[in-house]
Every structure is written in structure tokens, then in C-alpha cells.
Design a protein around this motif. Structure first.
Motif, mmCIF file in Angstrom:
data_model
loop_
_atom_site.group_PDB
_atom_site.id
_atom_site.type_symbol
_atom_site.label_atom_id
_atom_site.label_comp_id
_atom_site.label_asym_id
_atom_site.label_seq_id
_atom_site.Cartn_x
_atom_site.Cartn_y
_atom_site.Cartn_z
ATOM 1 N N TRP A 252 80.997 58.688 92.084
ATOM 2 C CA TRP A 252 79.935 58.171 91.265
ATOM 3 C C TRP A 252 78.753 56.801 91.626
ATOM 4 C CZ3 TRP A 252 76.860 60.212 87.620
ATOM 5 C CH2 TRP A 252 76.336 59.415 86.579
ATOM 6 N N GLN A 253 79.293 55.906 91.939
ATOM 7 C CA GLN A 253 78.652 55.213 91.936
ATOM 8 C C GLN A 253 77.493 54.683 93.385
ATOM 9 O OE1 GLN A 253 78.754 52.207 90.293
ATOM 10 N NE2 GLN A 253 80.148 53.079 88.940
ATOM 11 N N LYS A 254 78.287 55.454 94.385
ATOM 12 C CA LYS A 254 77.144 55.903 95.719
ATOM 13 C C LYS A 254 76.034 57.355 94.991
ATOM 14 C CE LYS A 254 80.578 54.814 99.043
ATOM 15 N NZ LYS A 254 81.507 55.576 99.566
ATOM 16 N N ASP A 255 76.489 58.232 94.430
ATOM 17 C CA ASP A 255 75.515 58.837 94.016
ATOM 18 C C ASP A 255 74.643 58.418 92.913
ATOM 19 O OD1 ASP A 255 76.883 61.026 95.664
ATOM 20 O OD2 ASP A 255 78.046 61.861 93.885
ATOM 21 N N ARG A 256 74.845 57.452 92.038
ATOM 22 C CA ARG A 256 74.249 57.018 90.631
ATOM 23 C C ARG A 256 72.778 55.978 91.976
ATOM 24 N NH1 ARG A 256 74.400 51.703 89.817
ATOM 25 N NH2 ARG A 256 72.972 51.610 87.892
ATOM 26 N N ALA A 257 73.593 55.115 92.927
ATOM 27 C CA ALA A 257 72.374 54.460 93.803
ATOM 28 C C ALA A 257 71.677 55.128 94.335
ATOM 29 C CB ALA A 257 73.116 53.442 94.276
ATOM 30 N N THR B 258 68.013 51.792 85.371
ATOM 31 C CA THR B 258 69.214 51.020 85.180
ATOM 32 C C THR B 258 70.552 51.236 85.493
ATOM 33 O OG1 THR B 258 68.851 49.983 83.413
ATOM 34 C CG2 THR B 258 68.296 48.630 85.278
ATOM 35 N N VAL B 259 70.548 52.597 85.000
ATOM 36 C CA VAL B 259 71.263 53.849 84.072
ATOM 37 C C VAL B 259 71.120 55.448 84.419
ATOM 38 C CG1 VAL B 259 72.964 54.869 81.798
ATOM 39 C CG2 VAL B 259 70.916 52.403 82.212
ATOM 40 N N VAL B 260 72.243 56.069 85.130
ATOM 41 C CA VAL B 260 72.260 57.374 85.242
ATOM 42 C C VAL B 260 72.695 58.357 84.301
ATOM 43 C CG1 VAL B 260 72.471 59.485 86.180
ATOM 44 C CG2 VAL B 260 71.795 57.328 87.796
ATOM 45 N N ASP B 261 71.797 58.716 82.748
ATOM 46 C CA ASP B 261 72.496 59.522 82.210
ATOM 47 C C ASP B 261 72.456 61.144 82.296
ATOM 48 O OD1 ASP B 261 73.036 59.358 78.876
ATOM 49 O OD2 ASP B 261 70.993 60.267 78.711
ATOM 50 N N HIS B 262 73.827 61.347 81.085
ATOM 51 C CA HIS B 262 74.050 63.077 81.369
ATOM 52 C C HIS B 262 73.007 63.372 79.865
ATOM 53 C CE1 HIS B 262 77.766 61.339 83.616
ATOM 54 N NE2 HIS B 262 77.485 62.812 84.783
ATOM 55 N N ILE B 263 72.073 64.072 80.445
ATOM 56 C CA ILE B 263 71.144 65.123 79.861
ATOM 57 C C ILE B 263 72.471 65.465 78.169
ATOM 58 C CG2 ILE B 263 69.040 66.471 79.190
ATOM 59 C CD1 ILE B 263 69.294 66.144 81.626
ATOM 60 N N ILE B 264 73.121 66.678 79.020
ATOM 61 C CA ILE B 264 73.801 67.095 77.800
ATOM 62 C C ILE B 264 75.257 66.559 78.045
ATOM 63 C CG2 ILE B 264 75.492 69.527 77.571
ATOM 64 C CD1 ILE B 264 72.952 70.723 78.979
ATOM 65 N N PRO B 265 75.700 65.415 76.882
ATOM 66 C CA PRO B 265 77.147 65.209 77.264
ATOM 67 C C PRO B 265 78.236 65.639 78.013
ATOM 68 C CG PRO B 265 76.338 64.789 75.290
ATOM 69 C CD PRO B 265 75.403 65.705 75.621
ATOM 70 N N HIS B 266 78.979 65.252 78.658
ATOM 71 C CA HIS B 266 79.769 66.025 79.803
ATOM 72 C C HIS B 266 80.964 65.986 79.041
ATOM 73 C CE1 HIS B 266 81.854 62.253 81.381
ATOM 74 N NE2 HIS B 266 80.483 62.102 81.360
ATOM 75 N N LYS B 267 81.763 65.226 78.117
ATOM 76 C CA LYS B 267 82.927 65.405 78.111
ATOM 77 C C LYS B 267 84.086 65.498 78.054
ATOM 78 C CE LYS B 267 80.370 65.796 73.166
ATOM 79 N NZ LYS B 267 80.353 66.636 72.181
ATOM 80 N N GLY B 268 83.523 64.919 79.775
ATOM 81 C CA GLY B 268 85.312 65.524 80.765
ATOM 82 C C GLY B 268 84.564 66.889 81.864
ATOM 83 N N ASN B 269 83.841 67.580 81.382
ATOM 84 C CA ASN B 269 84.010 68.604 82.479
ATOM 85 C C ASN B 269 83.365 67.703 83.571
ATOM 86 O OD1 ASN B 269 82.369 70.604 83.607
ATOM 87 N ND2 ASN B 269 81.991 71.461 81.769
ATOM 88 N N GLN B 270 83.861 68.156 84.112
ATOM 89 C CA GLN B 270 83.275 67.659 85.208
ATOM 90 C C GLN B 270 81.975 68.160 86.811
ATOM 91 O OE1 GLN B 270 84.192 64.273 87.645
ATOM 92 N NE2 GLN B 270 85.170 63.615 85.495
ATOM 93 N N LYS B 271 81.951 69.913 85.906
ATOM 94 C CA LYS B 271 81.228 70.416 86.605
ATOM 95 C C LYS B 271 79.449 70.138 86.262
ATOM 96 C CE LYS B 271 79.647 74.999 87.590
ATOM 97 N NZ LYS B 271 79.789 76.096 87.093
ATOM 98 N N LEU B 272 79.937 69.490 85.238
ATOM 99 C CA LEU B 272 78.706 69.278 84.314
ATOM 100 C C LEU B 272 78.362 67.999 84.727
ATOM 101 C CD1 LEU B 272 76.470 70.263 82.307
ATOM 102 C CD2 LEU B 272 77.913 68.706 80.004
ATOM 103 N N PHE B 273 79.468 67.504 84.772
ATOM 104 C CA PHE B 273 79.006 65.873 85.254
ATOM 105 C C PHE B 273 78.717 65.410 86.352
ATOM 106 C CE2 PHE B 273 81.040 61.840 87.295
ATOM 107 C CZ PHE B 273 81.145 60.650 86.215
#
Length: 116
Positions: free
Chosen positions: A51-56, A73-88
């Protein structure tokens, strides 16, 4: 402009308007600590080295906040993923935000969604 009168806290003390009583602050701190103990670690929630690499990479190609135009400075999830890795991991669900926008406006909006 008239000032608000003090309020009476549940513990019986008069507290100035728009301030938190020490007993309320203590209860709030304890409640947050209980919630944090139950919460999985950030790496277990998906925020690992990948995640850190993808975020950068994402922030390099999207350097400005989508809301205010400041440096993101932040990569935000537009729709909260709530643990759904596909959406994450779905990059179409990501947006660049500055810390202020993420910490204030976005979090307030998410709290409203939760309370409805």
C-alpha cells in the motif's frame, strides 16, 4: 452578540459553553482506547508496504488535493472499503486529499453516513 450561559455537566459542575468537562474528556478518552484495542493493526487492515508503494506512486501522479488544490498527502478511499480488499485496491476509488481536508471535511461526511 450574547454569550451562551454555562451548562451543568452530568457530574454536577457548571461548565462554560462549548467546552468539555474533565469527566467527559476522561470518558471519551477511555471509550476511544477501548475501540482502539479492538481495532486490527493497520497492516492487517491492508495498509502494508505494498500500500505504501502504491500510495507514493499515486500521489506522485496526483499531487494536488481534489477538494482545495493544496499539495495532497493522503490517498483517500472515495467509498469507504470497510475491509473489502477489492474496493480497497480499486484505484478508481482513490482520491488525493491534503491532510486538512481528509481529517476534517471527509471525516465529518463519513460520520454523517454512519449515524443515518
Amino acid at each position: 452578540m450574547p454569550m451562551k450561559p454555562p451548562r451543568i455537566c452530568g457530574c454536577g459542575f457548571a461548565i462554560a459553553a462549548n467546552t468539555e468537562c474533565p469527566c467527559e474528556a476522561r470518558k471519551s478518552k477511555e471509550r476511544k482506547a477501548r475501540a482502539d484495542r479492538k481495532r486490527p493493526s493497520s497492516s492487517k487492515r491492508g495498509y502494508d508496504s505494498t500500500w505504501q508503494k502504491d500510495r507514493a506512486i499515486y500521489l506522485k501522479s496526483n499531487p494536488t488535493c481534489r477538494r482545495c488544490g493544496e499539495p495532497a498527502t493522503v490517498v483517500d478511499h472515495i467509498i469507504p472499503h470497510k475491509g473489502n480488499q477489492k474496493l480497497f485496491k480499486d484505484r478508481s476509488n482513490w482520491q488525493p486529499l491534503c491532510t486538512n481536508c481528509h481529517s476534517s471535511a471527509k471525516q465529518k461526511a463519513e460520520r454523517k453516513l454512519v449515524t443515518r
